[in-house]
Motif scaffolding. Structure first.
Motif, PDB file in Angstrom:
ATOM      1  N   ASP A   1       0.861  -1.183   0.000  1.00 42.84           N
ATOM      2  CA  ASP A   1       0.000   0.000   0.000  1.00 42.84           C
ATOM      3  C   ASP A   1       0.894   1.228   0.000  1.00 42.84           C
ATOM      4  OD1 ASP A   1      -2.592  -0.855  -0.156  1.00 42.84           O
ATOM      5  OD2 ASP A   1      -2.775  -1.203   2.013  1.00 42.84           O
ATOM      6  N   ILE A   2       0.379   2.348  -0.507  1.00 43.26           N
ATOM      7  CA  ILE A   2       1.112   3.604  -0.477  1.00 43.26           C
ATOM      8  C   ILE A   2       0.169   4.699  -0.014  1.00 43.26           C
ATOM      9  CG2 ILE A   2       0.644   4.200  -2.901  1.00 43.26           C
ATOM     10  CD1 ILE A   2       3.519   5.389  -2.943  1.00 43.26           C
ATOM     11  N   SER A   3       0.670   5.569   0.841  1.00 39.41           N
ATOM     12  CA  SER A   3      -0.114   6.679   1.377  1.00 39.41           C
ATOM     13  C   SER A   3       0.766   7.918   1.430  1.00 39.41           C
ATOM     14  CB  SER A   3      -0.650   6.343   2.774  1.00 39.41           C
ATOM     15  OG  SER A   3       0.421   6.087   3.674  1.00 39.41           O
ATOM     16  N   THR A   4       0.131   9.076   1.623  1.00 40.20           N
ATOM     17  CA  THR A   4       0.841  10.353   1.653  1.00 40.20           C
ATOM     18  C   THR A   4       0.950  10.847   3.087  1.00 40.20           C
ATOM     19  OG1 THR A   4      -0.014  10.912  -0.531  1.00 40.20           O
ATOM     20  CG2 THR A   4       0.897  12.708   0.774  1.00 40.20           C
ATOM     21  N   ASN A   5       2.172  11.151   3.495  1.00 40.56           N
ATOM     22  CA  ASN A   5       2.390  11.803   4.781  1.00 40.56           C
ATOM     23  C   ASN A   5       2.104  13.290   4.597  1.00 40.56           C
ATOM     24  OD1 ASN A   5       3.377  13.008   7.114  1.00 40.56           O
ATOM     25  ND2 ASN A   5       5.088  11.588   7.306  1.00 40.56           N
ATOM     26  N   ARG A   6       0.986  13.781   5.156  1.00 39.92           N
ATOM     27  CA  ARG A   6       0.538  15.143   4.904  1.00 39.92           C
ATOM     28  C   ARG A   6       1.456  16.206   5.489  1.00 39.92           C
ATOM     29  NH1 ARG A   6      -1.997  14.970   0.418  1.00 39.92           N
ATOM     30  NH2 ARG A   6      -3.661  13.404   0.393  1.00 39.92           N
ATOM     31  N   SER A   7       2.240  15.873   6.457  1.00 42.25           N
ATOM     32  CA  SER A   7       3.156  16.867   7.022  1.00 42.25           C
ATOM     33  C   SER A   7       4.415  17.023   6.183  1.00 42.25           C
ATOM     34  CB  SER A   7       3.529  16.487   8.462  1.00 42.25           C
ATOM     35  OG  SER A   7       4.179  15.217   8.489  1.00 42.25           O
ATOM     36  N   THR A   8       4.866  15.960   5.519  1.00 46.31           N
ATOM     37  CA  THR A   8       6.086  16.037   4.708  1.00 46.31           C
ATOM     38  C   THR A   8       5.824  15.825   3.220  1.00 46.31           C
ATOM     39  OG1 THR A   8       6.505  13.669   5.031  1.00 46.31           O
ATOM     40  CG2 THR A   8       7.447  15.184   6.656  1.00 46.31           C
ATOM     41  N   GLN A   9       4.595  15.425   2.857  1.00 47.07           N
ATOM     42  CA  GLN A   9       4.232  15.134   1.473  1.00 47.07           C
ATOM     43  C   GLN A   9       5.082  14.000   0.893  1.00 47.07           C
ATOM     44  OE1 GLN A   9       1.486  16.482   0.135  1.00 47.07           O
ATOM     45  NE2 GLN A   9       1.262  17.524   2.108  1.00 47.07           N
ATOM     46  N   ASP A  10       5.473  13.061   1.753  1.00 46.99           N
ATOM     47  CA  ASP A  10       6.219  11.893   1.296  1.00 46.99           C
ATOM     48  C   ASP A  10       5.246  10.771   0.950  1.00 46.99           C
ATOM     49  OD1 ASP A  10       8.570  13.209   1.720  1.00 46.99           O
ATOM     50  OD2 ASP A  10       8.900  12.373   3.719  1.00 46.99           O
ATOM     51  N   GLY A  11       5.657   9.922   0.014  1.00 44.93           N
ATOM     52  CA  GLY A  11       4.911   8.719  -0.294  1.00 44.93           C
ATOM     53  C   GLY A  11       5.451   7.553   0.515  1.00 44.93           C
ATOM     54  N   VAL A  12       4.628   6.990   1.391  1.00 42.71           N
ATOM     55  CA  VAL A  12       5.043   5.933   2.317  1.00 42.71           C
ATOM     56  C   VAL A  12       4.483   4.601   1.809  1.00 42.71           C
ATOM     57  CG1 VAL A  12       5.005   5.126   4.693  1.00 42.71           C
ATOM     58  CG2 VAL A  12       5.048   7.593   4.206  1.00 42.71           C
ATOM     59  N   ILE A  13       5.379   3.670   1.488  1.00 47.31           N
ATOM     60  CA  ILE A  13       4.987   2.338   1.025  1.00 47.31           C
ATOM     61  C   ILE A  13       5.019   1.392   2.217  1.00 47.31           C
ATOM     62  CG2 ILE A  13       5.527   0.446  -0.537  1.00 47.31           C
ATOM     63  CD1 ILE A  13       6.860   2.433  -2.386  1.00 47.31           C
ATOM     64  N   THR A  14       3.890   0.737   2.493  1.00 42.26           N
ATOM     65  CA  THR A  14       3.783  -0.190   3.619  1.00 42.26           C
ATOM     66  C   THR A  14       3.480  -1.593   3.103  1.00 42.26           C
ATOM     67  OG1 THR A  14       1.445   0.386   3.869  1.00 42.26           O
ATOM     68  CG2 THR A  14       3.018   1.587   5.230  1.00 42.26           C
ATOM     69  N   LEU A  15       3.828  -2.564   3.943  1.00 47.59           N
ATOM     70  CA  LEU A  15       3.669  -3.973   3.591  1.00 47.59           C
ATOM     71  C   LEU A  15       2.302  -4.463   4.057  1.00 47.59           C
ATOM     72  CD1 LEU A  15       5.177  -6.448   2.415  1.00 47.59           C
ATOM     73  CD2 LEU A  15       5.922  -6.954   4.765  1.00 47.59           C
ATOM     74  N   ARG A  16       1.583  -5.143   3.170  1.00 50.19           N
ATOM     75  CA  ARG A  16       0.282  -5.691   3.515  1.00 50.19           C
ATOM     76  C   ARG A  16       0.347  -7.169   3.883  1.00 50.19           C
ATOM     77  NH1 ARG A  16      -4.277  -4.301  -0.747  1.00 50.19           N
ATOM     78  NH2 ARG A  16      -5.458  -5.340   0.914  1.00 50.19           N
ATOM     79  N   LYS A  17       1.237  -7.916   3.251  1.00 48.99           N
ATOM     80  CA  LYS A  17       1.392  -9.341   3.521  1.00 48.99           C
ATOM     81  C   LYS A  17       2.837  -9.633   3.871  1.00 48.99           C
ATOM     82  CE  LYS A  17      -2.268 -10.661   0.246  1.00 48.99           C
ATOM     83  NZ  LYS A  17      -2.575 -11.472  -0.965  1.00 48.99           N
ATOM     84  N   SER A  18       3.067 -10.786   4.450  1.00 50.12           N
ATOM     85  CA  SER A  18       4.422 -11.161   4.865  1.00 50.12           C
ATOM     86  C   SER A  18       5.287 -11.464   3.642  1.00 50.12           C
ATOM     87  CB  SER A  18       4.374 -12.390   5.773  1.00 50.12           C
ATOM     88  OG  SER A  18       3.621 -12.111   6.936  1.00 50.12           O
ATOM     89  N   LEU A  19       6.561 -11.117   3.774  1.00 54.65           N
ATOM     90  CA  LEU A  19       7.537 -11.412   2.728  1.00 54.65           C
ATOM     91  C   LEU A  19       8.127 -12.806   2.944  1.00 54.65           C
ATOM     92  CD1 LEU A  19       9.420  -7.975   2.668  1.00 54.65           C
ATOM     93  CD2 LEU A  19       7.645  -8.753   1.100  1.00 54.65           C
ATOM     94  N   ASP A  20       8.526 -13.432   1.851  1.00 56.16           N
ATOM     95  CA  ASP A  20       9.130 -14.760   1.922  1.00 56.16           C
ATOM     96  C   ASP A  20      10.267 -14.798   0.904  1.00 56.16           C
ATOM     97  OD1 ASP A  20       9.865 -17.344   2.226  1.00 56.16           O
ATOM     98  OD2 ASP A  20       7.865 -18.195   1.865  1.00 56.16           O
ATOM     99  N   PHE A  21      11.493 -14.812   1.429  1.00 57.62           N
ATOM    100  CA  PHE A  21      12.667 -14.789   0.565  1.00 57.62           C
ATOM    101  C   PHE A  21      12.724 -16.042  -0.305  1.00 57.62           C
ATOM    102  CE2 PHE A  21      17.076 -16.089  -0.137  1.00 57.62           C
ATOM    103  CZ  PHE A  21      17.566 -14.983  -0.812  1.00 57.62           C
ATOM    104  N   GLU A  22      12.313 -17.176   0.270  1.00 58.97           N
ATOM    105  CA  GLU A  22      12.385 -18.425  -0.483  1.00 58.97           C
ATOM    106  C   GLU A  22      11.335 -18.489  -1.601  1.00 58.97           C
ATOM    107  OE1 GLU A  22      14.604 -18.585   2.992  1.00 58.97           O
ATOM    108  OE2 GLU A  22      12.445 -18.194   2.841  1.00 58.97           O
ATOM    109  N   ARG A  23      10.299 -17.717  -1.481  1.00 59.71           N
ATOM    110  CA  ARG A  23       9.254 -17.756  -2.501  1.00 59.71           C
ATOM    111  C   ARG A  23       9.438 -16.658  -3.553  1.00 59.71           C
ATOM    112  NH1 ARG A  23       3.162 -16.250  -1.534  1.00 59.71           N
ATOM    113  NH2 ARG A  23       4.264 -14.917  -0.057  1.00 59.71           N
ATOM    114  N   LYS A  24       9.781 -15.434  -3.141  1.00 57.73           N
ATOM    115  CA  LYS A  24       9.984 -14.329  -4.079  1.00 57.73           C
ATOM    116  C   LYS A  24      10.998 -13.389  -3.478  1.00 57.73           C
ATOM    117  CE  LYS A  24       7.450 -11.027  -6.976  1.00 57.73           C
ATOM    118  NZ  LYS A  24       8.028 -11.572  -8.217  1.00 57.73           N
ATOM    119  N   ARG A  25      12.026 -13.086  -4.237  1.00 60.88           N
ATOM    120  CA  ARG A  25      13.156 -12.335  -3.702  1.00 60.88           C
ATOM    121  C   ARG A  25      13.147 -10.857  -4.082  1.00 60.88           C
ATOM    122  NH1 ARG A  25      18.335 -16.497  -3.958  1.00 60.88           N
ATOM    123  NH2 ARG A  25      17.228 -18.286  -3.044  1.00 60.88           N
TER     124      ARG A  25
END
Length: 791
Positions: free
Chosen positions: A310-334
């Protein structure tokens, strides 16, 4: 000359002499003549008429400025007439020659301070001081000259104008005022011009309205401008006075710039252990605009990991913040690739056609490998086991694997904090769960434990899984009476009469529910006095078997009842019902029975009654013991109340003495002569009844103590002085007596005055010092003293 040309005869009128000015005004003279069809004037009640005089402001001459002349037709020139001037400034600003009527101004006048003066004049007889004419009012009006420059209402001015405004956009209006007379000439006519600020701005000469002179000025190029505006009177002609002001103009921002990414490709790294909801990347786009116009929105347009980020906007700095929705798995996708787009939150439709309003960038997220703990194939395990299972029986198994590429072997163990009774265990290699002890469902129906899985290569990495073990019921409990039953039967009872209904209870819980069977025990069925009837609803009735019972022959009967269940294997038990024989009336109400039956009727058994009596006795003993302890404490209080109260073994006797001066309690004379104590001496801690001190007897000391007469006399003298001194300290005070003594009969024993040669000393005088120095006299006074000393 004017009157000589009139067709109608003119009646004689008073004359008015006006001052001659560079700009003569004939209004005063015209007002002397009636202009209504040139009708002849009638004689007025007074001998003069005028309206106003004129005087230039800011006169700079050395002499008084001449204003005008007053004259009455009653003045014959013989000096009998005196002119009097009153009103604004009379006597100070304006003076009049009382003989000739000439008026002069004594000071320099300013029209902006006062534009006209109202005065009154009259002619009086010098001798009688009576008015020859009625008092008349006239005005001295101050002629304006251009002596004030224009002044702006503000200095400086501050204003804003939107950037990218079209040519001729009104910025603001400035205003300058001139204190000169606007009705006279051009002294107050102001013209505006711009001295600084071209070619960006212009000003309208007559209104002072400032406008933009260039189109589409860009705030991002230049934001602040300083414009100098001049206001000049005399309609801007040469010789006019001028004033200036400063106008600070700021270009306000409009949303005419789109956001832009500084780079087209971004690369970030995130460990596979990152929790969902955590931030994995931050993007920052730039916008030349400010404030609300610089607000922007980010969105993911494409991704090779759907619903992963997901990506959202930090209204105080106008930065684009990318957050993780599901768990990462190095063995499945790197790695993951995302396409991010940024756009203005508040676009301005006027500028949409000039440039693109959005921008895009590519984000590559690299997943880093992390050594992870084993993962169970389930989030929890539920196992069932019968309560009669043997020790060591396997009831199920758990399974966990290492998610890392190394695939390290897994070791299993039971978390003993969740299995304190050590009921279960697990095989460390294959995860089989087996029993360590037998179970009892009636004791604990569920056992909840945790199984731990750890890696062989890294024991610190572990994971847990809950295991819920349900204990299944087996028919291992026999049914019994639901409660203790005890009843009575009347002597005149009839056969087959129900005297009690009983029910059963069983700790087991069969799937189909309980079904109990009731019967009379086999050994009691031969000569049975009562019978048992099964009601088929898990209850049974106890019935009489004969018509009468004799309380004298037998007062109690024990009825054995067998209760069986319907489960497999069948369980049964024999329960006893106690029946008391009692005397009853015709209706069956009990009238006379043994003691146990009476207790039963009252609703209390013998055991319960004994327990109540025992409790009452204990309470009575506690009350008696408490009262005895209280009485003993009141009788005698210990000297030391508590063992914890340690006071260096000091015992208090509660006896307060009279202080150091209490000679009755402590007589210092007794120390010298115990036999000479005074019996009638008064206590010092008791206030005497009279002001006179008590008479003291002289103490006669025995001969053995006369050598201490000097000390005794000194102490007695001090005591008598303190007793008779009215200013002495209060009672119970300490008096200090210091007395050195009268000297020793042995004089000084110091060796400072002795001679250096010991053989020349004469120690015969030691024999004169008394018996106390006899030993020294024997040692040093004899002829053989030297030999004794040598030996």
């Amino acid at each position: 000359d004017i009157t000589s040309k009139l067709d109608q005869p003119v009646v004689w009128f008073s004359t008015l002499i006006l001052s001659v000015t560079p700009n003569p005004d004939l209004h005063g003279l015209i007002n002397l003549i009636s202009m209504d069809n040139f009708l002849p004037l009638r004689r007025s009640k007074r001998g003069w008429m005028w309206n106003q005089f004129f005087l230039l402001e800011e006169y700079t001459g050395m002499d008084h400025q001449y204003v005008g002349k007053l004259h009455s037709d009653g003045d014959r020139g013989d000096g009998s007439i005196r002119y009097v001037l009153t009103g604004d400034g009379a006597g100070s600003l304006f003076i009049i020659d009382e003989n000739s009527g000439d008026i002069h101004a004594t000071k320099r006048l300013d029209r902006e301070e006062k534009a006209y003066y109202t005065l009154r004049a009259k002619a009086v007889n010098r001798i009688t001081n009576t008015s020859l004419e009625g008092e008349s009012e006239f005005i001295i009006k101050i002629h304006d000259i251009n002596d004030n420059e224009p002044k702006f209402t503000k200095d400086p001015y501050f204003t804003e104008v939107p950037e990218m405004s079209p040519l001729g956009t009104v910025v603001m209006q400035v205003t300058a005022t001139d204190a000169d007379d606007p009705t006279y000439g051009n002294s107050a006519r102001v013209v505006y011009s711009i001295l600084q600020g071209q070619p960006y701005f212009s000003v309208e000469p007559n209104t002072g309205v400032i406008k933009t002179a260039l189109p589409n000025m860009d705030r991002e190029t230049k934001e602040n401008y300083v414009v100098v505006i001049q206001a000049k009177d005399m309609a801007g002609q040469m010789g006019g006075l001028s004033g200036t002001t400063t106008v600070s103009i700021t270009l306000s921002d409009v949303n005419d710039n789109p956001p832009r990414f500084p780079k087209s490709l971004y690369e970030f790294k995130a460990p596979e252990s990152t929790e969902p909801g955590s931030t994995v990347a931050v993007l920052r786009a730039t916008d030349a605009d400010i404030g609300r116009n610089a607000e922007m929105n980010y969105r993911i347009t494409s991704s090779d990991g759907p619903s992963m980020f997901d990506i959202s906007t930090n209204r105080s700095t106008q930065d684009g913040v990318i957050t993780l929705r599901k768990s990462l798995d190095f063995e499945r996708k790197r790695s993951y690739t995302l396409r991010i787009q940024v756009e203005n939150s508040n676009p301005d439709p006027r500028f949409l056609r000039y440039a693109a309003t959005t921008d895009g960038a590519t984000v590559k997220l690299i997943v880093e490998d992390v050594d992870e703990p084993p993962v169970f194939d389930r989030v929890g395990y539920v196992m069932e086991v019968k309560e009669d299972v043997a020790v060591g029986t396997i009831i199920g198994s758990v399974s966990a694997t290492d998610p890392d590429s190394s695939r390290s072997p897994v070791r299993y163990s039971i978390d003993r904090r969740t299995d304190m009774d050590r009921v279960l265990n697990v095989h460390p290699g294959n995860g089989s769960v087996f029993m360590l002890r037998t179970l009892d469902r009636e004791d604990i129906a569920w056992h909840n434990v945790s199984v731990i899985a750890t890696e062989f290569n890294n024991p610190r990495l572990m994971s847990r899984v809950p295991v819920y073990v349900r204990v299944l019921d087996v028919n291992d409990n026999a049914p019994t009476f639901a409660t203790y039953y005890e009843t009575f039967v009347c002597e005149n009872a009839k056969a087959n009469q129900r005297i009690q209904t009983v029910s059963a209870a069983d700790a087991d819980e069969p799937i189909g529910g309980h079904r109990f069977f009731f019967s009379l025990a086999h050994e009691a069925s031969v000569k049975a006095n009562f019978t048992v009837r099964d009601n088929k609803d898990n209850t049974a009735g106890i019935l009489t078997r004969r018509n009468s019972y004799s309380r004298l022959q037998r007062s109690n009967y024990l009825v054995p009842v067998v209760i069986s269940d319907s489960d497999f294997p069948m369980q049964s038990s024999t329960n006893t019902l106690t029946v008391h024989v009692c005397t009853c009336d015709r209706e069956g109400n009990m009238q006379l029975c043994n003691q146990e039956a009476l207790v039963l009727t009252a609703g209390l058994s013998t055991g319960a009654l004994m327990a109540i009596i025992f409790c009452v006795l204990i309470l009575l003993m506690i009350v008696v013991l408490f009262a005895a302890l209280r009485r003993q404490q009141r009788k005698k209080e210990p000297l030391i109340i508590s063992k914890e109260d340690v006071r260096d073994n000091v015992v208090s006797y509660n006896d307060e003495g009279g202080g150091e001066e209490d000679t009755q309690a402590f007589d210092i004379g007794t120390l010298r002569n115990p036999e000479a104590t005074e019996e009638s001496k008064q206590r010092r801690d008791i206030k005497p009844e009279t002001l006179h001190p008590p008479i003291r007897r002289t103490v006669i000391l025995p001969p053995a103590h006369r050598d201490n007469a000097d000390v005794r006399n000194f102490i007695n003298q001090r005591l008598q002085e303190n007793d008779q001194d009215p200013t002495a300290p209060p009672y119970d005070s300490l008096a200090t007596y210091a007395y050195e003594g009268s000297g020793s009969v042995a004089e000084s024993l110091s060796s400072l005055g002795s001679m250096t040669i010991e053989g020349d000393q004469d120690y015969n005088y030691l024999s004169e010092w008394g018996p106390r120095f006899k030993k020294l006299a024997d040692l040093y006074g004899g002829e053989d003293s030297d030999s004794c000393r040598d030996s």
